[in-house]
Scaffold this motif. Structure first.
Motif, PDB file in Angstrom:
ATOM      1  N   SER A  36       0.820  -1.216   0.000  1.00  0.00           N
ATOM      2  CA  SER A  36       0.000   0.000   0.000  1.00  0.00           C
ATOM      3  C   SER A  36       0.853   1.265   0.000  1.00  0.00           C
ATOM      4  O   SER A  36       0.341   2.353  -0.248  1.00  0.00           O
ATOM      5  N   ASP A  37       2.158   1.129   0.268  1.00  0.00           N
ATOM      6  CA  ASP A  37       3.064   2.278   0.236  1.00  0.00           C
ATOM      7  C   ASP A  37       3.688   2.478  -1.141  1.00  0.00           C
ATOM      8  O   ASP A  37       4.558   3.334  -1.318  1.00  0.00           O
ATOM      9  N   GLY A  38       3.246   1.671  -2.132  1.00  0.00           N
ATOM     10  CA  GLY A  38       3.791   1.787  -3.479  1.00  0.00           C
ATOM     11  C   GLY A  38       5.034   0.958  -3.710  1.00  0.00           C
ATOM     12  O   GLY A  38       5.559   0.911  -4.828  1.00  0.00           O
ATOM     13  N   ASN A  39       5.506   0.274  -2.690  1.00  0.00           N
ATOM     14  CA  ASN A  39       6.692  -0.567  -2.828  1.00  0.00           C
ATOM     15  C   ASN A  39       6.248  -1.994  -3.148  1.00  0.00           C
ATOM     16  O   ASN A  39       5.835  -2.740  -2.259  1.00  0.00           O
ATOM     17  N   HIS A  40       6.311  -2.374  -4.424  1.00  0.00           N
ATOM     18  CA  HIS A  40       5.876  -3.689  -4.866  1.00  0.00           C
ATOM     19  C   HIS A  40       7.096  -4.552  -5.208  1.00  0.00           C
ATOM     20  O   HIS A  40       8.157  -4.032  -5.571  1.00  0.00           O
ATOM     21  N   ARG A  41       6.914  -5.863  -5.135  1.00  0.00           N
ATOM     22  CA  ARG A  41       8.004  -6.786  -5.473  1.00  0.00           C
ATOM     23  C   ARG A  41       7.475  -7.845  -6.427  1.00  0.00           C
ATOM     24  O   ARG A  41       6.340  -8.313  -6.276  1.00  0.00           O
TER      25      ARG A  41
ATOM     26  N   ARG B 165     -10.422  -1.541  -6.066  1.00  0.00           N
ATOM     27  CA  ARG B 165      -9.286  -0.781  -6.571  1.00  0.00           C
ATOM     28  C   ARG B 165      -8.236  -0.662  -5.475  1.00  0.00           C
ATOM     29  O   ARG B 165      -8.505  -0.141  -4.388  1.00  0.00           O
ATOM     30  N   LEU B 166      -7.038  -1.141  -5.780  1.00  0.00           N
ATOM     31  CA  LEU B 166      -5.955  -1.065  -4.809  1.00  0.00           C
ATOM     32  C   LEU B 166      -5.545   0.375  -4.533  1.00  0.00           C
ATOM     33  O   LEU B 166      -5.060   0.690  -3.446  1.00  0.00           O
ATOM     34  N   ASP B 167      -5.739   1.261  -5.504  1.00  0.00           N
ATOM     35  CA  ASP B 167      -5.379   2.666  -5.298  1.00  0.00           C
ATOM     36  C   ASP B 167      -6.227   3.317  -4.212  1.00  0.00           C
ATOM     37  O   ASP B 167      -5.858   4.372  -3.679  1.00  0.00           O
ATOM     38  N   ASP B 168      -7.369   2.709  -3.884  1.00  0.00           N
ATOM     39  CA  ASP B 168      -8.242   3.271  -2.855  1.00  0.00           C
ATOM     40  C   ASP B 168      -7.820   2.888  -1.442  1.00  0.00           C
ATOM     41  O   ASP B 168      -8.431   3.344  -0.464  1.00  0.00           O
ATOM     42  N   GLU B 169      -6.813   2.034  -1.318  1.00  0.00           N
ATOM     43  CA  GLU B 169      -6.352   1.624   0.006  1.00  0.00           C
ATOM     44  C   GLU B 169      -5.765   2.828   0.740  1.00  0.00           C
ATOM     45  O   GLU B 169      -4.904   3.542   0.202  1.00  0.00           O
ATOM     46  N   PRO B 170      -6.170   3.091   1.966  1.00  0.00           N
ATOM     47  CA  PRO B 170      -5.647   4.252   2.702  1.00  0.00           C
ATOM     48  C   PRO B 170      -4.233   3.988   3.211  1.00  0.00           C
ATOM     49  O   PRO B 170      -3.805   2.833   3.320  1.00  0.00           O
ATOM     50  N   PRO B 171      -3.481   5.048   3.519  1.00  0.00           N
ATOM     51  CA  PRO B 171      -2.163   4.854   4.140  1.00  0.00           C
ATOM     52  C   PRO B 171      -2.329   4.314   5.551  1.00  0.00           C
ATOM     53  O   PRO B 171      -3.439   4.264   6.088  1.00  0.00           O
ATOM     54  N   TYR B 172      -1.219   3.937   6.152  1.00  0.00           N
ATOM     55  CA  TYR B 172      -1.292   3.391   7.509  1.00  0.00           C
ATOM     56  C   TYR B 172      -1.803   4.462   8.467  1.00  0.00           C
ATOM     57  O   TYR B 172      -1.276   5.569   8.520  1.00  0.00           O
ATOM     58  N   ILE B 173      -2.848   4.140   9.204  1.00  0.00           N
ATOM     59  CA  ILE B 173      -3.454   5.125  10.109  1.00  0.00           C
ATOM     60  C   ILE B 173      -3.456   4.615  11.553  1.00  0.00           C
ATOM     61  O   ILE B 173      -4.126   5.163  12.418  1.00  0.00           O
TER      62      ILE B 173
END
Length: 662
Positions: A578-583, A625-633
């Motif tokens: 979710s932080d944009g770091n994919h592997r 949509r994965l883009d809708d995932e919120p940042p860590y809260i």
């Protein structure tokens, strides 16, 4: 006065109906679990619960017999001198009594009524109830309902007609008794085709550490022998890398995105239909013995189990400890010895020997430790995974090899325990009628991929789990390359029980009877088989760090404060963050996931993200949509505790030892 007396008499009869129905509720289908829950935390089982249940059962039978007798007596004789009053209030009373009893009867046996979606014949459910030993209770309840119903149909002023109706009702019930016994014989014969189900979860066991999966060390000879007697699944995967969501997926046939029991929500919702609830509703004896308190402390994982033993409590473990025998095996054998000839059972067991910290008996560990290792030094290694991730406990490569040796020793002990369990089943003549599923909820990282324990990642070391199934009808020694997941175990167990229960939105399958299954190892099969795993925001894990997060501690673990999901095909595996770091990993050229190809394969990453969204959308039942995932809260305040609540001292101590609370 006559009016008041008549009214009081009729109201009294309605109250008798309500009282009777309440007693039915107390010892009906829900009764056993309700009493068990009262004694769960103390580890007490049979004596208090059975004493109360037996007393209430006697009261119910007596109350219902009295109620049926009063009905006949009242039908045959006048209640009021004035026919008009007798006619109106008797009819009203009958209707109310019929409604009260009918509603309560439906509530008590709601599992059977709801199970109509599983078995589409009412008679199957009612006869099954009778065959399970509730003959007197169910027939007497039915008698009262029939009498009330027939009474409401007749003319109360006609004593002769009411008497005829009563006799007819009793004849109907009598014929039901005779028919029930005939159908019981049929049901018992049919039940021989239904298999018992034994689900054994070896907590924290990685497939890569078993000999049957190619491990060089002879860690698990008993499990390897069982693999030769049953079916070995080479591509078995957990849907989550830690205990709670993985177990709930096995129990419900749902993925974490569907059942929501995750790091963010440490609780299985009441509305979930669990495997134990379904099989119990279909006549199975349900039993569980667990050694990991994570699935026994306020998370609602005990739904449907008539007997649920917290073996992690000292009092319970000591009560069943016997020389040369695991306490869990002892309590299971006592349960099996108490079964009737026609009983079918669902038993769930969780063994936790492989879970850290690894502390095997020194005399057993020597053969798996690196040469020249001192056992005292081996046990002195700091196994704090929290300090490892904070950089204050940088374990060396040799220390990880030592820890791996300790872990393998625990697996060896666990393998012997499972071997003893299966021999006990076989000695009782039960193995030929039982589906045995042996698996794990997740694996373990011991320095793999710069990780320790089973947090913060979705590598194969955590997701690839052992799966061995012993089935009387399966070909012994078969290796199955078809994809198998935690959710599939739910449907495989239901198939063995000949249940017709279905789960909307689940992709689970009976993996013992797959049509033309596809093999994940074949590159040409592309995306025909897709595996999805999930790890949610690590709320509970962060709380375990406690005051260690003071200073720059939070910055050390900030890269892990995210949701991650993986999608795996025959050729590729993407771990989305979710932080944009994919592997991205090429599973054919890099099966051990050592080389991240995401920077070099952006098109492949984009394609797999679309595939992951498609899979999650199908599971969720709406576009995703994965883009809708919120940042860590989540709250990262040092000392903040989240997750397991209401723990007593012993529960907290045990969870702390396992690394689940601070």
């Amino acid at each position: 006065m006559k009016f008041a007396r008549c009214f009081a008499q009729e109201v009294g009869r309605v109250l008798v109906d309500a009282l009777t129905a309440s007693l039915i509720t107390a010892v009906g289908v829900e009764g056993t679990s309700a009493f068990n829950n009262s004694y769960f935390d103390a580890g007490l089982r049979h004596l208090p619960q059975l004493a109360v249940a037996d007393t209430l059962t006697s009261l119910v039978v007596a109350a219902l017999a009295l109620r049926a007798g009063l009905s006949v007596a009242v039908f045959a004789g006048p209640w009021c001198l004035r026919q008009s009053l007798r006619e109106g209030y008797a009819r009203l009373s009958a209707l109310l009594g019929f409604g009260v009893l009918g509603a309560c009867f439906a509530w008590v046996f709601r599992d059977q009524l709801l199970a109509l979606v599983m078995v589409p014949f009412v008679v199957d459910q009612y006869v099954n109830l009778i065959a399970r030993g509730k003959i007197a209770l169910s027939l007497l309840a039915l008698t009262s309902i029939v009498l009330c119903g027939l009474r409401s149909l007749g003319r109360p002023s006609n004593t002769r007609r009411e008497l005829i109706y009563s006799i007819v009702a009793l004849l109907v019930v009598g014929l039901s008794v005779a028919g029930a016994y005939r159908l019981r014989t049929f049901l018992n014969n049919e039940s021989q085709e239904r298999k018992n189900v034994l689900l054994v979860v070896l907590d924290t066991v990685a497939a890569g550490h078993l000999g049957s999966y190619g491990y060089a060390r002879n860690t698990t000879p008993e499990l390897d022998q069982l693999a030769k007697r049953g079916v070995l699944y080479t591509h078995a995967y957990a849907v989550a890398p830690w205990t709670l969501p993985s177990h709930i997926s096995m129990f419900t046939g749902l993925y974490p995105i569907q059942h929501h029991a995750t790091q963010e929500h440490l609780h299985a919702d009441d509305q979930l239909n669990t495997l134990a609830e379904i099989l119990r509703a279909e006549g199975y004896r349900t039993f569980a013995a667990i050694n990991n308190p994570v699935i026994g402390i306020g998370v609602n994982s005990d739904q449907g189990f008539a007997d649920f033993y917290p073996m992690w409590r000292r009092a319970v473990a000591n009560a069943y400890a016997e020389a040369q025998k695991h306490p869990t095996n002892t309590v299971v054998e006592r349960f099996l010895d108490g079964l009737g000839a026609d009983d079918r059972f669902f038993v769930f067991l969780n063994y936790i020997e492989a879970h850290g910290p690894y502390e095997p008996p020194p005399e057993e560990a020597a053969r798996f430790l690196p040469p020249g290792t001192n056992m005292e030094d081996a046990l002195a290694i700091d196994q704090s995974w929290q300090k490892f991730y904070l950089g204050t406990n940088p374990l060396s490569e040799r220390e990880f090899r030592v820890l791996s040796g300790l872990y393998d020793t625990q697996l060896s002990r666990l393998s012997r325990t499972v071997g003893d369990l299966i021999r006990g089943l076989e000695a009782r003549g039960l193995l030929d009628d039982t589906l045995v599923i042996i698996t794990s909820d997740h694996g373990e990282n011991i320095g793999d991929h710069d990780h320790f324990d089973h947090v913060f990642n979705l590598h194969e070391t955590l997701l690839h789990v052992p799966l061995i199934i012993l089935d009387p009808d399966a070909v012994a020694g078969r290796k199955e390359d078809a994809l198998a997941t935690s959710v599939d175990l739910f449907f495989t167990a239901l198939a063995a029980a000949r249940s017709h229960y279905t789960v909307e939105g689940s992709s689970g399958r009976d993996i013992l009877n797959l049509p033309d299954t596809l093999i994940p190892s074949e590159p040409s099969q592309g995306e025909a088989l897709v595996h999805v795993a999930e790890y949610y925001y690590p709320e509970q894990v962060v709380s375990v760090f406690g005051d260690l997060l003071d200073g720059d501690g939070i910055e050390k673990i900030r890269p892990y404060l995210r949701r991650i999901r993986s999608v795996q095909t025959a050729d590729w595996k993407l771990v989305w963050g979710s932080d944009g770091n994919h592997r991205l990993f090429d599973l054919h050229g890099d099966a051990k996931e050592n080389h991240d190809l995401a920077p070099d394969e952006p098109e492949q990453v984009a394609r797999l993200i679309r595939l992951l969204e498609k899979q999650l959308g199908e599971l969720q039942g709406k576009p995703f949509r994965l883009d809708d995932e919120p940042p860590y809260i989540g709250d990262t305040t040092p000392g903040t505790e989240r997750g397991f609540q209401g723990l007593d001292a012993e529960a907290r101590e045990r969870l702390k030892a396992l690394g689940y609370v601070e």
